[in-house]
Design an enzyme around this catalytic site. Structure first.
Site, short mmCIF file in Angstrom:
data_model
loop_
_atom_site.label_atom_id
_atom_site.label_comp_id
_atom_site.label_asym_id
_atom_site.label_seq_id
_atom_site.Cartn_x
_atom_site.Cartn_y
_atom_site.Cartn_z
N CYS A 55 44.18 -55.71 4.42
CA CYS A 55 43.74 -56.50 5.58
C CYS A 55 43.75 -58.00 5.30
O CYS A 55 43.63 -58.80 6.23
CB CYS A 55 42.36 -56.05 6.02
SG CYS A 55 42.29 -54.29 6.32
N HIS A 82 39.48 -61.26 10.63
CA HIS A 82 40.07 -59.92 10.63
C HIS A 82 39.25 -59.03 11.58
O HIS A 82 38.02 -59.05 11.55
CB HIS A 82 40.06 -59.36 9.21
CG HIS A 82 40.40 -57.91 9.15
ND1 HIS A 82 41.49 -57.38 9.81
CD2 HIS A 82 39.79 -56.86 8.53
CE1 HIS A 82 41.53 -56.07 9.59
NE2 HIS A 82 40.51 -55.74 8.83
N ASN A 139 41.75 -52.01 14.54
CA ASN A 139 41.95 -52.72 13.28
C ASN A 139 43.41 -52.57 12.86
O ASN A 139 43.87 -51.47 12.59
CB ASN A 139 41.00 -52.10 12.24
CG ASN A 139 41.15 -52.69 10.85
OD1 ASN A 139 42.12 -53.38 10.56
ND2 ASN A 139 40.20 -52.38 9.99
#
Ligand code: UT7
Length: 320
Positions: free
Chosen positions: A111, A247, A277
């Site tokens: 990520c 994020h 996500n």
């Protein structure tokens, strides 16, 4: 010399999968997913691939930046879900857009992948090696999810985001990044099984495993500390920042970071409600969304921050 983002682009798969759609195929509900994460829907690939979405996002970013592919010196893609082990997604993008002069490679920082790619390009610029770059974060996470594990598969989505960078007078003002490999197994996914005759083929699943609460604790402590670090280094305070583009893992993480930094949640733009996500894709897709909405004006100060598997994290404060 600083590294400036001069154009953005993104590409999501066509197919929208809502929480209600998921509740028809597994024991979950819109209530559970949206109240715990803020996610309402995500896009999942049917025909799209990590490369096809990256190529489209790259073309859109080049168009936005008014830069020709021929002018790109460097292409870096943050991804853990390239279509091939090799060639890299970056090499696929290079070939498709005709960036013949570019050097191309991928980085694996989950990520934080886009943030690590951004920082790597910045280091090349500062060393005087390259002047124009294309950095992306792109994932097809749906292929590494265990679709029998409701605690992970409902959280993630597919997509790609891109940014064109150029060495200019302003841009990245400060940067922080870090890794904690000792905690790597709290969010992990095995690679291919070894098929050689000496190895008894283990039956491990090659899908994502996550200890959600450990990742949560890591995120809500590390991210505010990393953001404070870049602000200090840039000689800025939270009041100087127009947007915090984080994020997009979970709305509760973002709310907690806002609270710890004592900043209004209004300064934290959100895409997780419609994207889920997207790991390395999250930050550049969000950045493209707010850019295309006209929310970013020259001179604005923006914090970008990514965090996740590895464990890894990276934050930057940039002048737009
Ligand atoms: O990019 C970084 C990646 N990851 C993250 O940032 C994740 C960080 N962590 C989180 O966001 C949260 O830990 C989650 C959203 C993943 C989970 O929330 P939680 O409040 O920590 O839930 P939990 O894992 O403690 O599970 C609570 C209950 C369990 O049932 P019991 O044991 O209490 O009966 C789970 O089985 O919720 C159940 N559950 C579900 N129920 C309906 C787990 N997944 C689901 C689901 N639908 N999809």
């Amino acid at each position: 010399m600083r590294t400036r983002i001069i154009g953005t682009g993104s590409c999501l798969p066509e197919t929208v999968v809502t929480n209600d759609d998921l509740s028809k195929i597994m024991d979950t509900s819109d209530e559970w997913i949206s109240s715990r994460t803020g996610i309402r829907e995500r896009r999942l690939v049917k025909d799209e691939t990590t490369a096809s979405m990256s190529i489209e996002a790259a073309r859109r970013a080049l168009e936005d930046a008014k830069v020709s592919a021929q002018d790109i010196d460097l292409i870096i893609v943050g991804t853990i879900t390239g279509d091939y082990v090799t060639p890299s997604t970056a090499c696929e993008v290079q070939a498709a857009i005709g960036a013949d002069k570019a050097v191309a490679f991928d980085v694996n920082a989950a990520c934080s992948g886009f943030m690590f790619a951004l920082h790597t390009a910045d280091a090349y610029f500062k060393a005087g090696i390259y002047k124009t770059a294309l950095v992306l974060g792109a994932e097809t996470l749906s292929k590494i999810m265990d679709w029998n594990d409701r605690s992970t598969c409902v959280l993630f989505g597919d997509g790609a985001g891109a940014a064109v960078l150029r060495a200019e007078e302003t841009g990245i003002l400060a940067y922080d990044q870090g890794s904690d490999g000792a905690k790597g197994m709290v969010l992990a996914c095995k690679n291919r099984l070894n098929n050689n005759p000496l190895v008894q083929n283990p039956k491990d699943l090659q899908y994502t495993y996550m200890d959600g609460q450990e990742v949560y604790k890591f995120a809500v402590t590390t991210v505010p500390a990393s953001i404070n670090k870049v602000l200090n280094e840039a000689g800025l305070s939270v009041e100087d920042i127009d947007y915090f583009a984080l994020h997009q893992a979970n709305i509760r993480i973002i709310q907690s970071v806002a609270k710890r930094l004592k900043v209004s949640e209004d300064k934290f733009p959100i895409s997780l409600d419609h994207c889920g996500n997207i790991s390395a894709g999250s930050v550049p897709i969000l950045l493209d969304e707010i850019n295309k909405k006209g929310m970013l004006k020259p001179g604005m100060k923006i914090v970008l921050s990514g965090f996740g598997a590895g464990l890894t994290w990276g934050s930057a404060v940039i002048e737009w």
